[in-house]
Design an enzyme around this catalytic site. Structure first.
Site, PDB file in Angstrom:
ATOM      1  N   ASP A   1     -12.190  38.390 -33.759  1.00  0.00           N
ATOM      2  CA  ASP A   1     -12.880  39.669 -33.615  1.00  0.00           C
ATOM      3  C   ASP A   1     -13.951  39.593 -32.537  1.00  0.00           C
ATOM      4  O   ASP A   1     -14.337  38.509 -32.085  1.00  0.00           O
ATOM      5  CB  ASP A   1     -13.543  40.064 -34.941  1.00  0.00           C
ATOM      6  CG  ASP A   1     -12.533  40.343 -36.040  1.00  0.00           C
ATOM      7  OD1 ASP A   1     -11.426  40.812 -35.722  1.00  0.00           O
ATOM      8  OD2 ASP A   1     -12.857  40.093 -37.218  1.00  0.00           O
TER       9      ASP A   1
ATOM     10  N   TYR B   1     -11.748  26.993 -39.367  1.00  0.00           N
ATOM     11  CA  TYR B   1     -12.882  27.803 -38.923  1.00  0.00           C
ATOM     12  C   TYR B   1     -14.186  27.185 -39.404  1.00  0.00           C
ATOM     13  O   TYR B   1     -14.232  26.498 -40.429  1.00  0.00           O
ATOM     14  CB  TYR B   1     -12.789  29.227 -39.482  1.00  0.00           C
ATOM     15  CG  TYR B   1     -11.832  30.137 -38.747  1.00  0.00           C
ATOM     16  CD1 TYR B   1     -12.262  30.918 -37.680  1.00  0.00           C
ATOM     17  CD2 TYR B   1     -10.500  30.227 -39.132  1.00  0.00           C
ATOM     18  CE1 TYR B   1     -11.390  31.763 -37.014  1.00  0.00           C
ATOM     19  CE2 TYR B   1      -9.618  31.070 -38.469  1.00  0.00           C
ATOM     20  CZ  TYR B   1     -10.074  31.838 -37.411  1.00  0.00           C
ATOM     21  OH  TYR B   1      -9.209  32.671 -36.751  1.00  0.00           O
TER      22      TYR B   1
END
Length: 253
Positions: A52, A110
């Site tokens: 994003d 992540y």
């Protein structure tokens, strides 16, 4: 035609995410433009993860096809010359035409960084989520253990048609004093590192999980609440953590 695999690092602060958009500057768009300037080819770039806007990467993986015979080392250097300094090509290699950066991925890793500081340091405003409060890391770890394993995450995140994901690792550490980043204007603020690895992620899934863990750390949610949210038995919604504390660390194949 060669199929080239790139490993890419970027600071996502000033970009509207990975995926090319008509009216916004994106990571994919900037790299595709650099490839065109280098090779004269309009070659689509396929990334392993659609990060994003504001999300960073230490090891994004992407592929493109080219008829150019530029040596790989020279191609990497040339692309880095053409790219802005907040996007870097770390590796360039030729791969089999059957390689697919999304379908062939075994897991993605992540990292999310949280600071308890109330006053953010000017150098990391867009690299860490400053929550301005102390959290109980022990409670957060207990909640994290409830999320490890295979679950249907469509109860917390928009589904991609494959809502069942397996979280393989979810570690929470106090890394204050690691000198990873200048923490804040206050020397006693803790820096918390959340590492999460899974076979795949739904949209915003990592940020939603981080939001849930922070709510637990603030004692606004209990472990039974987390289990109820995951099972779809609760209408409560956790805060979605902002994008700027999130990093795509690596993709394993």
């Amino acid at each position: 035609m060669r199929k080239i695999r790139l490993v890419i690092a970027y600071d996502g602060s000033r970009y509207a995410g990975w995926q090319r958009q008509k009216n916004a500057i994106t990571i994919q768009g900037v790299i595709e433009d650099a490839i065109w300037r280098l090779t004269g080819e309009r070659s689509p770039l396929l990334g392993a993860g659609r990060t994003d806007g504001g999300v960073h990467a230490l090891g994004q993986v992407a592929v493109f096809r080219t008829g150019s015979n530029i040596p790989l080392e020279g191609m990497m250097r040339a692309l880095n010359t053409l790219l802005p300094l907040d996007i870097r090509i770390l590796e360039a290699s030729a791969v089999d035409n059957r390689f697919h950066p999304i379908r062939d991925a075994l897991s993605k890793h992540y990292r999310y960084l949280i600071s308890e500081a109330r006053e953010p340091h000017p150098l990391n405003q867009r690299r860490v989520w400053h929550i301005g409060a102390n959290v109980d890391i022990g409670l957060m770890r207990r909640a994290a253990s409830a999320l490890i394993g295979r679950h249907d995450f469509s109860t917390i995140a928009p589904t991609d048609g494959r809502p069942i994901k397996e979280i393989k690792r979810l570690d929470i550490s106090d890394i204050t004093g690691s000198e990873l980043l200048p923490l804040s204007m206050s020397k006693d603020a803790r820096l918390i590192d959340i590492e999460i690895e899974a076979d795949g992620f739904l949209r915003h899934m990592v940020r939603i999980i981080v939001g849930i863990l922070v709510e637990v750390g603030k004692k606004r949610l209990g472990i039974p609440d987390v289990e109820a949210i995951l099972d779809g038995r609760s209408s409560r919604r956790a805060i979605v953590a902002p994008p700027w504390g999130l990093y795509l660390v690596k993709v394993d194949y």
